[in-house]
Design a protein around this motif. Structure first.
Motif, short mmCIF file in Angstrom:
data_model
loop_
_atom_site.label_atom_id
_atom_site.label_comp_id
_atom_site.label_asym_id
_atom_site.label_seq_id
_atom_site.Cartn_x
_atom_site.Cartn_y
_atom_site.Cartn_z
N LYS A 301 0.83 -1.21 0.00
CA LYS A 301 0.00 0.00 0.00
C LYS A 301 0.86 1.26 0.00
CE LYS A 301 -3.93 -2.07 2.45
NZ LYS A 301 -4.72 -2.06 3.72
N GLU A 302 1.98 1.22 0.72
CA GLU A 302 2.83 2.41 0.83
C GLU A 302 3.60 2.66 -0.46
OE1 GLU A 302 6.28 4.19 3.87
OE2 GLU A 302 5.51 2.13 4.10
N PHE A 303 4.03 1.60 -1.12
CA PHE A 303 4.81 1.74 -2.37
C PHE A 303 4.16 0.88 -3.47
CE2 PHE A 303 7.72 2.23 1.22
CZ PHE A 303 8.25 3.49 0.96
N PRO A 304 3.00 1.31 -3.98
CA PRO A 304 2.30 0.46 -4.97
C PRO A 304 3.00 0.37 -6.32
CG PRO A 304 1.21 2.57 -4.76
CD PRO A 304 2.28 2.55 -3.71
N LEU A 305 3.88 1.33 -6.63
CA LEU A 305 4.51 1.35 -7.95
C LEU A 305 5.78 0.50 -8.03
CD1 LEU A 305 4.11 5.15 -8.82
CD2 LEU A 305 2.63 3.24 -9.46
N LEU A 306 6.30 0.07 -6.89
CA LEU A 306 7.55 -0.71 -6.90
C LEU A 306 7.22 -2.19 -7.07
CD1 LEU A 306 9.73 1.03 -4.16
CD2 LEU A 306 9.93 1.18 -6.64
N SER A 307 6.80 -2.55 -8.28
CA SER A 307 6.44 -3.94 -8.56
C SER A 307 7.65 -4.79 -8.91
CB SER A 307 5.44 -4.00 -9.71
OG SER A 307 5.99 -3.41 -10.88
N MET A 308 8.85 -4.15 -9.05
CA MET A 308 10.03 -4.92 -9.47
C MET A 308 10.47 -5.91 -8.40
SD MET A 308 12.80 -1.86 -9.14
CE MET A 308 12.79 -0.74 -7.75
N PHE A 309 10.06 -5.68 -7.14
CA PHE A 309 10.42 -6.62 -6.08
C PHE A 309 9.48 -7.82 -6.02
CE2 PHE A 309 12.40 -2.66 -4.53
CZ PHE A 309 13.68 -3.11 -4.30
N ASN A 310 8.34 -7.74 -6.74
CA ASN A 310 7.36 -8.86 -6.77
C ASN A 310 6.95 -9.29 -5.37
OD1 ASN A 310 7.24 -9.04 -9.61
ND2 ASN A 310 9.08 -10.29 -9.65
N ILE A 311 6.59 -8.30 -4.54
CA ILE A 311 6.23 -8.60 -3.15
C ILE A 311 4.97 -9.44 -3.09
CG2 ILE A 311 5.75 -7.53 -0.90
CD1 ILE A 311 7.25 -5.06 -1.90
N HIS A 312 4.11 -9.35 -4.12
CA HIS A 312 2.86 -10.12 -4.09
C HIS A 312 3.15 -11.62 -4.08
CE1 HIS A 312 3.89 -9.63 -8.37
NE2 HIS A 312 3.35 -10.80 -8.54
N GLU A 313 4.29 -12.06 -4.61
CA GLU A 313 4.61 -13.49 -4.56
C GLU A 313 4.98 -13.92 -3.15
OE1 GLU A 313 7.11 -15.03 -7.56
OE2 GLU A 313 6.15 -13.93 -9.19
N ASN A 314 5.66 -13.04 -2.39
CA ASN A 314 5.90 -13.32 -0.98
C ASN A 314 4.57 -13.38 -0.22
OD1 ASN A 314 8.29 -11.50 -2.05
ND2 ASN A 314 9.13 -12.79 -0.44
N LEU A 315 3.66 -12.47 -0.57
CA LEU A 315 2.36 -12.44 0.11
C LEU A 315 1.55 -13.70 -0.19
CD1 LEU A 315 0.27 -10.90 1.79
CD2 LEU A 315 -0.48 -9.76 -0.31
N LEU A 316 1.56 -14.15 -1.42
CA LEU A 316 0.83 -15.37 -1.78
C LEU A 316 1.32 -16.57 -0.98
CD1 LEU A 316 0.55 -15.06 -5.68
CD2 LEU A 316 -1.33 -15.06 -4.05
N GLU A 317 2.63 -16.70 -0.85
CA GLU A 317 3.18 -17.85 -0.12
C GLU A 317 2.79 -17.79 1.35
OE1 GLU A 317 5.54 -20.43 2.12
OE2 GLU A 317 5.85 -18.26 2.24
N ALA A 318 2.82 -16.60 1.94
CA ALA A 318 2.46 -16.46 3.36
C ALA A 318 0.97 -16.74 3.57
CB ALA A 318 2.83 -15.07 3.86
N LEU A 319 0.12 -16.27 2.66
CA LEU A 319 -1.32 -16.52 2.79
C LEU A 319 -1.63 -18.00 2.63
CD1 LEU A 319 -2.72 -13.46 0.79
CD2 LEU A 319 -2.86 -13.82 3.25
N LEU A 320 -0.91 -18.69 1.75
CA LEU A 320 -1.12 -20.13 1.62
C LEU A 320 -0.72 -20.86 2.90
CD1 LEU A 320 0.15 -20.76 -2.02
CD2 LEU A 320 -2.19 -21.02 -1.19
N GLU A 321 0.30 -20.37 3.57
CA GLU A 321 0.70 -20.97 4.84
C GLU A 321 -0.40 -20.81 5.88
OE1 GLU A 321 2.87 -22.89 7.76
OE2 GLU A 321 3.15 -22.84 5.58
N LEU A 322 -1.11 -19.66 5.84
CA LEU A 322 -2.23 -19.43 6.76
C LEU A 322 -3.51 -20.13 6.29
CD1 LEU A 322 -1.76 -15.61 7.47
CD2 LEU A 322 -1.17 -17.52 8.98
N GLN A 323 -3.47 -20.73 5.10
CA GLN A 323 -4.64 -21.36 4.48
C GLN A 323 -5.78 -20.36 4.30
OE1 GLN A 323 -5.66 -25.33 5.93
NE2 GLN A 323 -3.73 -25.42 7.08
#
Length: 554
Positions: A301-323
């Motif tokens: 939310k704070e840095f929506p334009l910095l997509s080069m780090f692909n943070i959403h892939e880290n988020l997907l893995e963590a959410l899958l861990e939480l089921q």
């Protein structure tokens, strides 16, 4: 005049090439006719008689030596061809033929631009292929000191290649340095530290920079390379966060005062985002998954334009861990878009969610009897889509191939990306009951839909041909790189293998049964030349014997 002469020569050359390409049959018969006409002055019959007499005087030992030498030479060629194919993925003889002989015979050079390739569709496909061969930073890359180095201490193997670490050094120089670093002593030291190849020299430079000032990038380097546990790395990243936030606030106030201040603010932004992302990864590794999810969401939310780090892939893995599958679906709805670059994480996570709805009750026997339901068809199509994007992943998820530590950089649709995905997501597939069974029953059906993946894709662009070379650079030598599609053995390897075996067999038979092989060779040669002798007799009966004398008089 010179230009006219050059143009005439080019036209003459093109005419000769065209005639050789399309009129080769006519050329062949013309050459045969000339040889027949010139048989008397060239004394072809006398020479053939001399050769036949010479061959009749040879002993079987000569034929043994001849066939043995032929077998040895063809065997050496086979060994060289096989080595060249294993190293470069192509046949040396075929490569020389295509590169040097084909242009002389009028072949088309595939590398030359053509009018058709300039069309919009082909240009877009070419650009997509180039972008897919680009090497990307692994969003889930491990820590060097706390994870990669510990693997080296235990096994004695280096999990990272020089090429991979060199790419990381270039990334660090891009993200963590700017043109004004020389104005600040600590940053100037760190600018040199990122270029150092020796890890101990980098760590010493980071300590030297911290003696001068609270330097965020120095803490980053120590957290990445010196810390031997995730807990130590997290402590250092927290210190880096404190220093990085101060630098970010100061540069944010001055960013509009000039280009140098803007570049410094961009550098401080990259440093801050990197620190927060690594802190979130530390929390995830230490079991504080909800805290990690919150940190990742706040960062996006704070840095929506910095997509080069692909943070959403880290988020997907963590959410899958939480089921938290509903939250995973929400993230996929935002990032699994046709305009955004795909990844194995996005494609296979989408397939996992659809497989989760049907996998617990799926039975291949029942499906073959009654057919697939709509939900099962959607799940199978999602699996086929994922497998088409990266065909290397299923073997790791199904544990048909052993996993290694993922590299710091990955090649999309390559073996390196498959390793990085399976290393973190295999546990999530195992957690969904029946998901791996559904994958095992359906993933190979993708290859029947795409029989020629290098030439035409189904849901994605054709599979890039550069993945094997790049993956061999990214992955350690002790890992057997997965190759898709499987390369068939070149024709010349099969040909030389057959030639070597055939000549070796002839040498052995000639040595054991010299008289019998001599009779066989004479019978074979007489049978081989019987059609030629028949044609020669017919020609001589049709053409007058004095034709050559009449031609000389003319």
């Amino acid at each position: 005049m010179a230009e006219a002469g050059t143009g005439f020569l080019e036209q003459l050359k093109s005419c000769i090439v065209w005639s050789w390409t399309y009129l080769w049959t006519l050329w062949f018969f013309i050459m045969l006719f000339l040889v027949y006409i010139l048989r008397v002055p060239l004394k072809i019959n006398d020479n053939l008689t001399t050769v036949s007499m010479f061959l009749n005087t040879l002993t079987p030992k000569f034929y043994v030596a001849l066939t043995g030498t032929s077998s040895l030479i063809s065997g050496l060629i086979l060994i060289f061809e096989w080595w060249y194919f294993r190293k470069y993925g192509t046949s040396f003889i075929e490569q020389v033929s295509v590169s040097h002989l084909r242009p002389l015979l009028g072949g088309v050079d595939n590398s030359a631009p053509s009018a058709t390739s300039a069309a919009n569709g082909d240009a877009d496909s070419s650009r997509q292929s180039v972008s897919e061969c680009k090497v990307w930073r692994n969003p889930l890359n491990l820590f060097r000191g706390a994870e990669y180095n510990r693997y080296t201490w235990v096994t004695g193997r280096e999990p990272l290649t020089y090429y991979d670490m060199n790419l990381s050094a270039q990334d660090h120089q891009t993200f963590f340095t700017c043109d004004t670093d020389h104005l600040r002593p600590a940053d100037a030291i760190m600018q040199k530290a990122w270029r150092e190849r020796n890890p101990q020299a980098r760590i010493s430079a980071a300590h030297e920079a911290l003696e001068l000032n609270e330097c965020a990038t120095a803490y980053i380097l120590l957290a990445e390379e010196e810390a031997t546990t995730i807990v130590e790395a997290e402590k250092l990243f927290k210190q880096a966060l404190k220093a990085g936030e101060g630098c970010y606030r100061r540069s944010q106030q001055l960013q509009h005062h000039g280009a140098q201040y803007e570049a410094q603010h961009r550098r401080d932004t990259n440093v801050l985002v990197y620190i927060k992302r690594r802190l979130a990864m530390c929390a995830r590794k230490l079991g504080r998954t909800r805290e990690a999810v919150k940190m990742m969401r706040d960062l996006m939310k704070e840095f929506p334009l910095l997509s080069m780090f692909n943070i959403h892939e880290n988020l997907l893995e963590a959410l899958l861990e939480l089921q938290a599958y509903a939250d995973v679906q929400a993230v996929l709805a935002k990032y699994d878009d046709i305009s955004l670059p795909k990844s194995a994480t996005i494609c296979y996570t989408a397939a996992l969610l659809k497989a989760r709805a049907v996998s617990d009750k799926f039975s291949p026997e029942a499906a073959s009897r009654r057919g697939l339901s709509t939900a099962e068809m959607n799940a199978v199509e999602a699996i086929h889509r994922a497998v088409e994007f990266n065909p290397h992943v299923p073997k790791y998820l199904l544990e048909m191939k052993s996993l290694i530590l993922p590299p710091e950089h990955i090649l999309k649709r390559g073996d390196s990306e498959a390793i990085a995905y399976a290393f973190f997501h295999l546990q999530h597939w195992k957690r969904v009951e029946g998901a791996l069974n559904l994958l095992h029953c359906t993933w190979e059906g993708t290859f029947r839909m795409i029989p020629y993946p290098l030439e035409k894709g189904h849901l994605f662009y054709p599979y890039p041909i550069c993945t094997e070379t790049a993956d061999r650079e990214l992955l350690p030598s002790f890992h057997e790189v997965s190759v898709y599609p499987k390369k068939e053995l070149p024709f010349f390897i099969l040909f030389t293998a057959g030639l070597c075996s055939f000549t070796a067999m002839l040498a052995l038979l000639t040595h054991q049964f010299p008289e019998l092989m001599g009779v066989f060779a004479k019978a074979f040669l007489s049978t081989l030349f019987a059609p030629l002798n028949f044609v020669m007799e017919k020609v001589e009966s049709i053409l007058p014997s004095s034709l050559w004398h009449q031609l000389t008089r003319i």
